[in-house]
Write an enzyme that holds these catalytic residues in place. Sequence first.
Site, mmCIF file in Angstrom:
data_model
loop_
_atom_site.group_PDB
_atom_site.id
_atom_site.type_symbol
_atom_site.label_atom_id
_atom_site.label_comp_id
_atom_site.label_asym_id
_atom_site.label_seq_id
_atom_site.Cartn_x
_atom_site.Cartn_y
_atom_site.Cartn_z
ATOM 1 C CG HIS A 64 -1.641 -1.239 1.481
ATOM 2 N ND1 HIS A 64 -2.549 -1.750 0.581
ATOM 3 C CD2 HIS A 64 -1.586 -2.130 2.514
ATOM 4 C CE1 HIS A 64 -3.039 -2.883 1.060
ATOM 5 N NE2 HIS A 64 -2.482 -3.146 2.219
ATOM 6 C CG HIS A 94 2.749 5.543 5.933
ATOM 7 N ND1 HIS A 94 2.456 5.489 7.287
ATOM 8 C CD2 HIS A 94 1.673 6.100 5.340
ATOM 9 C CE1 HIS A 94 1.256 5.982 7.491
ATOM 10 N NE2 HIS A 94 0.763 6.379 6.324
ATOM 11 C CG HIS A 96 -0.826 8.382 1.999
ATOM 12 N ND1 HIS A 96 -1.585 7.226 1.962
ATOM 13 C CD2 HIS A 96 -0.484 8.563 3.311
ATOM 14 C CE1 HIS A 96 -1.719 6.748 3.203
ATOM 15 N NE2 HIS A 96 -1.055 7.529 4.033
ATOM 16 C CD GLU A 106 -4.112 9.321 2.882
ATOM 17 O OE1 GLU A 106 -3.890 9.235 4.104
ATOM 18 O OE2 GLU A 106 -4.621 8.396 2.221
ATOM 19 C CG HIS A 119 0.202 10.095 7.052
ATOM 20 N ND1 HIS A 119 -0.794 9.374 6.411
ATOM 21 C CD2 HIS A 119 -0.130 11.405 6.891
ATOM 22 C CE1 HIS A 119 -1.679 10.204 5.915
ATOM 23 N NE2 HIS A 119 -1.302 11.455 6.192
ATOM 24 C CB THR A 199 -6.031 7.670 5.630
ATOM 25 O OG1 THR A 199 -4.677 7.198 5.525
ATOM 26 C CG2 THR A 199 -6.085 8.952 6.424
ATOM 27 C CB THR A 200 -5.063 2.335 5.091
ATOM 28 O OG1 THR A 200 -4.464 2.113 6.382
ATOM 29 C CG2 THR A 200 -4.210 3.283 4.288
HETATM 30 C C1 LIG Z 1 -1.555 3.433 11.336
HETATM 31 C C2 LIG Z 1 -1.721 4.019 9.962
HETATM 32 C C3 LIG Z 1 -1.929 3.173 8.872
HETATM 33 C C4 LIG Z 1 -2.085 3.724 7.604
HETATM 34 N N1 LIG Z 1 -2.041 5.077 7.420
HETATM 35 O O1 LIG Z 1 -2.189 5.610 6.186
HETATM 36 C C5 LIG Z 1 -1.847 5.930 8.476
HETATM 37 O O2 LIG Z 1 -1.782 7.130 8.209
HETATM 38 C C6 LIG Z 1 -1.699 5.377 9.781
HETATM 39 ZN ZN LIG Z 2 -1.022 7.392 6.079
#
Ligand SMILES: Cc1ccn(O)c(=O)c1
Ligand SMILES: [Zn+2]
Length: 261
Positions: A64, A94, A96, A106, A119, A199-200
Amino acid sequence: TGHCWGYGKQDGPSSWYENYPVAQGNRQSPIDITPHQAVHEPSLGPIVLSYDQCTSINISNNGHSVVVEFDDSDNRSVIEGGPLDNPYRLKQFHFHWGGKGSNGSEHTIDGIGYASELHLVHWNAVKYKTFGEAATAPDGLAVLGIFLETGDDHRWLHMITDTLYMVKYKGSITDFKGFNPKCLLPSSLHYWTYLGSLTTPPLHETVTWIILKEPITVSEKQLGKFRMLLFSGEDEDERMRMENNFRPPQPLKGRKVRSSN
Ligand SMILES: Cc1ccn(O)c(=O)c1
Ligand SMILES: [Zn+2]
């Protein structure tokens, strides 16, 4: 029974409610932030990031996003202050992002997205014993969101983009030690904050969001390296480029967005 979900036509955000009904809940993320309607509260103090002792462990492709994990066995790297009643421990960060030339953040600001969003995920280790437990508690998680806009090369992002070729495929992981994410922070820590969700999937409504107002700048070339990652595994014959891995803004449902100064 982690159902398979994704960002495609069939398994994307508009279908997540089928397996995760909370997707239609009252405190879902991300949201569109309208700065003029944010409530400025002087009582909202500054956020304090203590990342100096942090220890990154690995970087991986989870199908993802690309995720850098940290050793969260003690309170060596925490976020505190601002809207938070406790220090929250850094677990992972991570990103996006969008496709070539299209935005992929996002959260949006007055309907406008950024190229990407970072994030930094933290959990309340004062009240809960594990990340998993915290992830299901309303005050369990705090995610620091940082917007990425395109422009000049980011001076330190190459440390991440230079390793992405090693985690091209879903399920790949490699050592990634000694990275301190404070090098990814903008100069100002002014923020908006509101109560929301992951957000997932599983979209737990357990996140105190802290979104920095000032974006960091990365180059199109650096962002392009994220897009050479694949959603698909090495053994799958269809190679699906990892891009547009963002959930669109969700209904505010009467929530208040507060602003530090
Ligand atoms: C814990 C978690 C999992 C996925 N995402 O996108 C987040 O922002 C936080
Ligand atoms: Zn995220």
